[in-house]
Design a protein around this motif. Structure first.
Motif, PDB file in Angstrom:
ATOM      1  N   VAL A 172      -3.880  31.209  49.698  1.00  0.00           N
ATOM      2  CA  VAL A 172      -4.652  31.641  48.537  1.00  0.00           C
ATOM      3  C   VAL A 172      -3.876  32.655  47.700  1.00  0.00           C
ATOM      4  O   VAL A 172      -4.120  32.792  46.504  1.00  0.00           O
ATOM      5  CB  VAL A 172      -6.022  32.214  48.974  1.00  0.00           C
ATOM      6  N   LEU A 173      -2.917  33.351  48.318  1.00  0.00           N
ATOM      7  CA  LEU A 173      -2.134  34.346  47.578  1.00  0.00           C
ATOM      8  C   LEU A 173      -0.966  33.719  46.821  1.00  0.00           C
ATOM      9  O   LEU A 173      -0.293  34.394  46.052  1.00  0.00           O
ATOM     10  CB  LEU A 173      -1.594  35.414  48.537  1.00  0.00           C
ATOM     11  N   LYS A 174      -0.742  32.443  47.038  1.00  0.00           N
ATOM     12  CA  LYS A 174       0.414  31.808  46.396  1.00  0.00           C
ATOM     13  C   LYS A 174       0.033  30.996  45.177  1.00  0.00           C
ATOM     14  O   LYS A 174       0.864  30.338  44.582  1.00  0.00           O
ATOM     15  CB  LYS A 174       1.123  30.906  47.408  1.00  0.00           C
ATOM     16  N   ARG A 175      -1.253  30.996  44.839  1.00  0.00           N
ATOM     17  CA  ARG A 175      -1.696  30.139  43.736  1.00  0.00           C
ATOM     18  C   ARG A 175      -1.983  30.966  42.497  1.00  0.00           C
ATOM     19  O   ARG A 175      -2.527  32.045  42.568  1.00  0.00           O
ATOM     20  CB  ARG A 175      -2.931  29.354  44.162  1.00  0.00           C
ATOM     21  N   GLY A 176      -1.586  30.435  41.351  1.00  0.00           N
ATOM     22  CA  GLY A 176      -1.727  31.179  40.093  1.00  0.00           C
ATOM     23  C   GLY A 176      -3.123  31.075  39.520  1.00  0.00           C
ATOM     24  O   GLY A 176      -3.979  30.470  40.090  1.00  0.00           O
TER      25      GLY A 176
END
Lengths: 176, 176
Positions: A172-176
């Motif tokens: 979830v932290l890697k999505r813009g």
């Protein structure tokens, strides 16, 4: 492609208000003020956008399809109209507005008694041209899910640095 | 970087069970069977994974940090142990297991009475090496959010074709 089941789409639509309430109600101000940077929305702003579109968009467009077909293009959406129309409301108030409007719209959808032929009827979208009522109903449900995913992402990013090296495992932290 | 507030992280951790219940309980089998293709998980499988990690991971690792520090590396996680340990359980049962285990673990977290110095204590992660207790607690919360986002994405993708041209505007359908 199988035909859309309105009953199945409703299952998503009727769950969103309670899901947002379970996730957001009572969160402290730092969580509720979180966003993804300039020109992005906080969780209460996203709820306000959802509440506003219940008033202006989905059922309005369904009625245009059923009553006027492709002859009258959908009115454009103002994605940020909530900033004035729902200004000053607390998260609790916004959740209540969204919950009540959604319930009313699901009653309106029920009253349309849509059959498979109705779902193939078309309207005119300013950008896409011809769209079906089935596509509109599916989009209503996925629009909920898109904004639920957005809220989850906004909350998660508050801990982007706090998770340290674990970030690598937290999609979830890697999505813009 | 500001210090982690355990009280704030708890706000996320304590909301996840009710959020998952609001989103998933009572959904029909086609929704609950949805996944993203081979070797991906359905919503009940994701809930089972969350429930399993409550038993094996977070509080266990916190105790290792507090009691043994970096001397004893964390035991590895079996991400799919739920397939045997929670086999045959319905979504309702899985939600209940997760809810109960989470409540117990939040009581255990409370009983640790963590102070800022405790949060800086470290343990050894097999891949990352030294990690702090603050990072572990933050990761616990963001792990919830990652899997909540995953469930939302799985549900949305069921309508990937059904939304027609609107897909362009629906970010949740564009993420892997």
């Amino acid at each position: 492609m199988t035909a859309l089941s309105v009953a199945e789409a409703r299952q998503i639509l009727e769950r969103t208000p309670a899901t947002l309430r379970a996730l957001l109600a009572g969160l402290s101000p730092p969580w509720l003020a979180a966003n993804e940077g300039p020109d992005t929305w906080s969780p209460p702003e996203i709820v306000a956008h959802l509440a506003d579109l219940e008033e202006t968009d989905w059922v309005t467009r369904a009625r245009i399809i059923l009553e006027e077909g492709e002859g009258r293009p959908f009115p454009p959406i103002d994605r940020v109209a909530f900033r004035t129309k729902l200004a000053g409301k607390t998260l609790e108030q916004l959740l209540t507005v969204f919950t009540e409007r959604r319930a009313g719209n699901l009653r309106a959808l029920e009253a349309m008694k849509l059959d498979p032929a109705d779902l193939l009827r078309t309207g005119t979208h300013a950008t896409f041209g011809s769209v079906t009522l089935a596509q509109l109903v599916a989009t209503w449900a996925v629009h909920d899910l898109t904004h639920l995913a957005q809220i989850v992402r906004v909350l998660a990013k508050r801990y982007d640095a706090a998770v340290g090296p674990w970030k690598e495992f937290l999609g979830v932290l890697k999505r813009g």
